[in-house]
Design a protein around this motif. Sequence first.
Motif, PDB file in Angstrom:
ATOM      1  N   ASP A   1       0.874  -1.167   0.092  1.00 35.91           N
ATOM      2  CA  ASP A   1       0.141  -0.171   0.214  1.00 35.91           C
ATOM      3  C   ASP A   1       1.015   1.280  -0.006  1.00 35.91           C
ATOM      4  O   ASP A   1       1.311   1.736   0.884  1.00 35.91           O
ATOM      5  N   PRO A   2       1.200   1.566  -1.133  1.00 38.03           N
ATOM      6  CA  PRO A   2       2.084   2.861  -1.187  1.00 38.03           C
ATOM      7  C   PRO A   2       1.477   4.119  -0.412  1.00 38.03           C
ATOM      8  O   PRO A   2       2.305   4.948  -0.049  1.00 38.03           O
ATOM      9  N   GLN A   3       0.246   4.386  -0.130  1.00 37.27           N
ATOM     10  CA  GLN A   3      -0.251   5.496   0.688  1.00 37.27           C
ATOM     11  C   GLN A   3       0.150   5.300   1.760  1.00 37.27           C
ATOM     12  O   GLN A   3       0.011   6.351   3.025  1.00 37.27           O
ATOM     13  N   ARG A   4       0.792   4.252   2.533  1.00 40.24           N
ATOM     14  CA  ARG A   4       1.344   4.173   3.808  1.00 40.24           C
ATOM     15  C   ARG A   4       2.517   4.991   3.871  1.00 40.24           C
ATOM     16  O   ARG A   4       3.121   5.496   5.311  1.00 40.24           O
TER      17      ARG A   4
ATOM     18  N   GLU B   1       2.688   8.081   4.001  1.00 42.82           N
ATOM     19  CA  GLU B   1       2.686   9.195   4.652  1.00 42.82           C
ATOM     20  C   GLU B   1       2.992   8.907   6.159  1.00 42.82           C
ATOM     21  O   GLU B   1       3.303   9.970   7.148  1.00 42.82           O
ATOM     22  N   LYS B   2       2.612   7.802   6.567  1.00 38.17           N
ATOM     23  CA  LYS B   2       2.716   7.405   8.169  1.00 38.17           C
ATOM     24  C   LYS B   2       3.982   7.269   8.562  1.00 38.17           C
ATOM     25  O   LYS B   2       4.401   7.523   9.633  1.00 38.17           O
TER      26      LYS B   2
ATOM     27  N   GLU C   1       5.135   2.747  -8.174  1.00 45.69           N
ATOM     28  CA  GLU C   1       3.802   3.383  -7.657  1.00 45.69           C
ATOM     29  C   GLU C   1       4.200   4.114  -6.701  1.00 45.69           C
ATOM     30  O   GLU C   1       2.940   5.103  -6.442  1.00 45.69           O
TER      31      GLU C   1
ATOM     32  N   ASN D   1       3.367   8.258  -7.450  1.00 45.16           N
ATOM     33  CA  ASN D   1       2.160   8.892  -7.294  1.00 45.16           C
ATOM     34  C   ASN D   1       1.878   9.367  -6.005  1.00 45.16           C
ATOM     35  O   ASN D   1       1.376  10.566  -5.645  1.00 45.16           O
ATOM     36  N   GLU D   2       2.181   8.492  -4.791  1.00 46.09           N
ATOM     37  CA  GLU D   2       2.204   9.296  -3.537  1.00 46.09           C
ATOM     38  C   GLU D   2       2.854  10.273  -3.170  1.00 46.09           C
ATOM     39  O   GLU D   2       2.543  11.356  -2.396  1.00 46.09           O
TER      40      GLU D   2
ATOM     41  N   ARG E   1       1.601  13.232  -4.569  1.00 45.99           N
ATOM     42  CA  ARG E   1       0.393  13.862  -3.537  1.00 45.99           C
ATOM     43  C   ARG E   1       0.827  14.826  -2.619  1.00 45.99           C
ATOM     44  O   ARG E   1       0.412  15.860  -2.280  1.00 45.99           O
ATOM     45  N   LEU E   2       1.767  14.089  -2.045  1.00 48.63           N
ATOM     46  CA  LEU E   2       2.588  14.809  -0.526  1.00 48.63           C
ATOM     47  C   LEU E   2       3.348  16.156  -0.971  1.00 48.63           C
ATOM     48  O   LEU E   2       3.138  16.828  -0.298  1.00 48.63           O
TER      49      LEU E   2
ATOM     50  N   LYS F   1       0.241  18.465  -1.159  1.00 42.20           N
ATOM     51  CA  LYS F   1      -0.532  18.842  -0.075  1.00 42.20           C
ATOM     52  C   LYS F   1       0.171  19.339   0.861  1.00 42.20           C
ATOM     53  O   LYS F   1      -0.242  20.305   1.449  1.00 42.20           O
TER      54      LYS F   1
END
Length: 383
Positions: free
Chosen positions: A52-55, A57-58, A78, A81-82, A85-86, A89
């Motif tokens: 999960d590439p969205q991890r 951020e943690k 991948e 992409n995250e 986004r970071l 944002k």
Amino acid sequence: MYSRLIKPPEDKSFFLFGPRGTGKTTWVKATFPGAVYLDLLEAELFNDLLADPQRLEKFIPKGLSDWIIIDEVQKIPELLNEVHRLIEKYKHRFVLTGSSARKLRRKGQNLLAGRALTFALHQLTALELGNDFDLSRSLKFGQLPSVYIEKDPKAYLESYVKTYLEEEIRQEGLTRNLGAFSRFLEAASFSQGSVLNIAAIARECAVERKVVENYFSILEDLLIAYKIPVFAKKAKRRMAAHPKFYLFDVGLYRTIRPMGPLDRPEETDGVALETLLFQELNAINDYYKLGHKIFYWRTASNLEVDFVLYGEKGIKAFEIKRTGKVNSSMLKGLKAFLMDYPSASAYFIYGGERRMRDGEVDIIPLAEVFRELPKILDRHPQR
């Protein structure tokens, strides 16, 4: 650690590409000591972010104002992409290192569409080595940082080649036949500094031409080899058609190139010297952002110049020989080039001690030229 010539941006994310062993991790850790450091060679972290590439951020502390380093980013394309986004944002600044952009592009990634700059880290240059620079050592083992640190540079280089075959090639799934690729590497080493004959290499390796073409593409994508095109702008003569080939470092070339009792040392010594000049030209041009493109020049009648650098700062032609004495036949290629391109600057580099001039050709000792390359490459022609 040697001080490096590369200058990072102050406030913009960037990719840092370079072959394995050029010191990317050492440099980013020293340059950004307060950064959050994420190494995708760590199995647990790799598996976590792959799932999960969205991890991502943690792993970044809230309100972080320092840099974020992601080492070996090509292992999870991948993630870009995250990262994108970071950046959008939170305005985070990332250093994204990798030994290849191949997988990123193959996965359709756009390298952050201008939101990150792209830099390269090369092996050490003579300027970076300073007083430690040893021409004989560099011509034998190259200039990867560990070569100037390790007690046994030969063993290090043998391990380096094995690592590339077993780790980089196999893990990236670039070829299923490591045996054929290993035979190809050895055959390709005989083309170092020579005009490529892909059909001949394919016959030598007993594989199809398309396979060999793909193997060369792999070497280029991994940044461990270059194809140098022929300089044919406004050509007044019939020119060679095919590029010349160089493995990126003298030590790598020496390690891959087999030597037997029938091989004469001078067969490889001249190629090694030419390779050292190429890697120095390539790095200095890159680090100082001089904007030259690197070519070679060869006519159908075999008049040749080792390297031609072409850009806004003019045309610069280089020929290099280990000889301690210069004769007119050695300058024949440079003088023919100057007849076709009279605005060019021409340099003959040799193993002697005196700086001289023959017509429009500057003759420079080996001991001096590597220290002077930034000035030579940045100098506009005085004609």
